[in-house]
Motif scaffolding. Sequence first.
Motif, short mmCIF file in Angstrom:
data_model
loop_
_atom_site.label_atom_id
_atom_site.label_comp_id
_atom_site.label_asym_id
_atom_site.label_seq_id
_atom_site.Cartn_x
_atom_site.Cartn_y
_atom_site.Cartn_z
N PRO A 125 0.83 -1.20 0.00
CA PRO A 125 0.00 0.00 0.00
C PRO A 125 0.88 1.27 0.00
CG PRO A 125 -0.65 -1.52 1.75
CD PRO A 125 0.61 -2.05 1.16
N GLU A 126 0.26 2.40 -0.34
CA GLU A 126 1.05 3.63 -0.46
C GLU A 126 1.58 4.14 0.87
OE1 GLU A 126 -1.27 6.38 -2.66
OE2 GLU A 126 -0.66 5.42 -4.54
N SER A 127 0.90 3.75 1.95
CA SER A 127 1.46 4.15 3.25
C SER A 127 1.23 3.03 4.25
CB SER A 127 0.83 5.46 3.74
OG SER A 127 -0.46 5.20 4.21
N GLY A 128 2.02 3.08 5.30
CA GLY A 128 1.91 2.04 6.34
C GLY A 128 2.77 2.43 7.53
N ILE A 129 2.68 1.60 8.56
CA ILE A 129 3.45 1.88 9.78
C ILE A 129 4.86 1.31 9.63
CG2 ILE A 129 3.63 1.34 12.25
CD1 ILE A 129 1.28 3.16 11.65
N SER A 130 5.86 2.13 9.95
CA SER A 130 7.22 1.58 10.04
C SER A 130 7.78 1.85 11.43
CB SER A 130 8.11 2.19 8.96
OG SER A 130 8.47 3.50 9.34
N TRP A 131 8.79 1.08 11.81
CA TRP A 131 9.40 1.22 13.14
C TRP A 131 10.65 2.07 13.00
CZ3 TRP A 131 7.89 0.43 17.96
CH2 TRP A 131 8.85 0.41 18.97
N MET A 132 10.60 3.25 13.63
CA MET A 132 11.72 4.19 13.54
C MET A 132 12.47 4.23 14.86
SD MET A 132 11.97 5.96 10.68
CE MET A 132 11.04 6.48 9.24
N SER A 133 13.74 4.47 14.80
CA SER A 133 14.52 4.66 16.02
C SER A 133 15.78 5.43 15.64
CB SER A 133 14.87 3.28 16.60
OG SER A 133 15.67 3.43 17.73
N HIS A 134 15.60 6.74 15.43
CA HIS A 134 16.78 7.52 15.02
C HIS A 134 16.70 8.96 15.50
CE1 HIS A 134 14.82 9.89 11.70
NE2 HIS A 134 13.94 8.95 11.86
N ARG A 135 17.88 9.54 15.67
CA ARG A 135 17.99 10.94 16.07
C ARG A 135 18.44 11.74 14.84
NH1 ARG A 135 18.86 13.58 21.25
NH2 ARG A 135 20.21 15.37 20.85
N ASP A 136 19.60 11.35 14.27
CA ASP A 136 20.06 12.01 13.04
C ASP A 136 19.11 11.63 11.90
OD1 ASP A 136 22.14 12.65 14.63
OD2 ASP A 136 23.69 11.67 13.42
N TYR A 137 19.11 12.44 10.85
CA TYR A 137 18.30 12.07 9.69
C TYR A 137 18.99 12.54 8.40
CZ TYR A 137 16.78 16.93 9.60
OH TYR A 137 16.75 18.31 9.52
N ILE A 138 18.58 11.98 7.29
CA ILE A 138 19.13 12.36 6.00
C ILE A 138 18.26 13.50 5.46
CG2 ILE A 138 19.63 11.56 3.64
CD1 ILE A 138 19.68 8.67 4.92
N SER A 139 18.88 14.65 5.18
CA SER A 139 18.07 15.76 4.65
C SER A 139 18.12 15.76 3.13
CB SER A 139 18.57 17.09 5.21
OG SER A 139 19.90 17.30 4.80
N GLU A 140 19.18 15.19 2.58
CA GLU A 140 19.32 15.18 1.12
C GLU A 140 20.07 13.91 0.72
OE1 GLU A 140 21.55 18.05 -1.77
OE2 GLU A 140 20.72 19.11 -0.03
N PRO A 141 19.51 13.14 -0.17
CA PRO A 141 20.22 11.91 -0.55
C PRO A 141 21.41 12.22 -1.47
CG PRO A 141 18.17 12.09 -1.77
CD PRO A 141 18.23 13.28 -0.86
N PRO A 142 22.33 11.31 -1.64
CA PRO A 142 23.47 11.54 -2.52
C PRO A 142 23.01 11.65 -3.98
CG PRO A 142 23.81 9.58 -1.16
CD PRO A 142 22.39 9.98 -0.99
N LYS A 143 23.88 12.19 -4.81
CA LYS A 143 23.59 12.31 -6.26
C LYS A 143 23.28 10.93 -6.83
CE LYS A 143 25.90 15.89 -8.58
NZ LYS A 143 27.27 16.25 -8.48
#
Length: 514
Positions: A125-143
């Motif tokens: 499905p287009e959305s669903g529950i995921s399990w997150m456990s993070h403080r830092d995050y990616i703001s921009e992916p690599p090229k």
Amino acid sequence: MNKETVIVLDFGGQYNQLIARRVRENNVYCEILPYTVDIEKIKEINPKGIIFTGGPNSVYDESSPHYSPEIFKLGIPVLGICYGCQLMAYSLGGNVVSAADDSVSEYGKTVTNYNKDCVLFNALPESGISWMSHRDYISEPPKGFEITAHTDNCPVAAMADKERKLYGVQFHPEVNHTENGSKMIKSFLYDVCGCKGEWKMDSFIDTTVAQIKEQVGDKGVVLGLSGGVDSSVAAALISKAIGKQLTCVFVDQGLMRKDEGDFVEQTFTKLFDMNFVRINCGEEFLAKLKGIFDPEEKRNIIGTEFYNVFWDKIRDSYGSGFFAQGTIYPDRIESGKGDAAKIKTHHNQVGVPNDIKFEDIIEPLKDLFKDEVREVGEMLGLPHDLVWRQPFPGPGLGVRVIGEVTAERVKILQEADAILRDEMDKCGYAKEMSQFFAVLPGVKTVGVMGDSRTYSELVAIRAVTTDDFMTADWAKIPYDILGRVSNRIINEVNQVNRVVYDITSKPPGTVEWE
Ligand code: XMP
């Protein structure tokens, strides 16, 4: 054997073994390697895919684990999970933001929106529950990467570079809380890595039996059988390969549960073709334990005496040939957190004394997880009770008879424990427990039975539920079951007049009392 392999590269995350289990459940063989492994070793293995695990660090910490970016140029698909995803982004020139405040960190179940063009998510499905456990995050992916999932707080919850077959997810697809997480891992394995799913337990049995036959030839193999799951399955497997060339030595130190020694003997003499040697040395053990009250001293005596008896027997009758043991995969995994060169010494990795020489050591289960070992055990026809046996401490009832271990006290405990087991089996509650047993605390209390005063032993019941035995909850056994157990123990075991239930979790308690 050149089997299709996936490598789980361990950056110190808490779910690493779970990731490996998820891969194996998809019939793909995988190995966990520490992040310190040389890239040359990875090239040598030539895996179908690599999974970077999570980890407790920020990529910006000086001590945080990194890996050579060369790994992304090998043409081998990579899936980065949580820290592994951030490391991939950081190493390839993306932007990882070290969160200064907690407003952007995510912990727990999180609504996640997936891009259905991505192969990992296209059947979901287009959305669903995921399990997150993070403080830092990616703001921009690599090229070269596209964003393939996001949440309200996390702009890059997943990213992919289809050309280079590099995928990253900020959440944990390996835990059950992530809806369809297993399907995502399956898509990575089959649709990205091109795995065929050849890792199956029946083919494992055939291949291992053939290997053992070839390795052993017409020589003998000796195996120390404890009656536990691992050594029992190893014995059954080797017996299938070489029959009577296998000798299993079973040291019965008199500290097993009621009738357990006989059950082990019957299983291996009736169901399997092998030489079975039972050494009954209960009296010698009790003589050594006379007057000993300290738990660690008891453990030492039982352990030392056990190996003395075992190796004396081998030295006299069964030296040379091969030595087999039931080492399993978790016994061997090197942790990404520790010194990578050092493999953990585990209690069932027994050192062979210098004066006994064997051609080689055979460890047929060394690549299997515990539930795979159980599956093999079932397929080989081992009894259900043995295959699903709860953990039982090496020193046996020696650490459940608190204080001095005497024949009489062992007998009282065996009887009480057998009643507990019987009642828990009858009501079907046994399978809900991770471990349960009776303890003889060595306390006498006053009671009244009929018209007379009694002054007899107290029995304690211990039952826990746990995933890993590092922590455990005391089990909320229904009162009526506890009531029946208590009644029967007091009526059927003469020397007992009181039963109590242990309601201590771990920590602060331990599972065993000693
Ligand atoms: P504790 O008491 O440490 O127990 O919370 C955790 C698990 O380990 C088992 N255990 C032992 N196993 N030798 C063993 O082989 C031992 O000396 C020993 N002490 C505890 C215990 O039964 C539980 O499953």
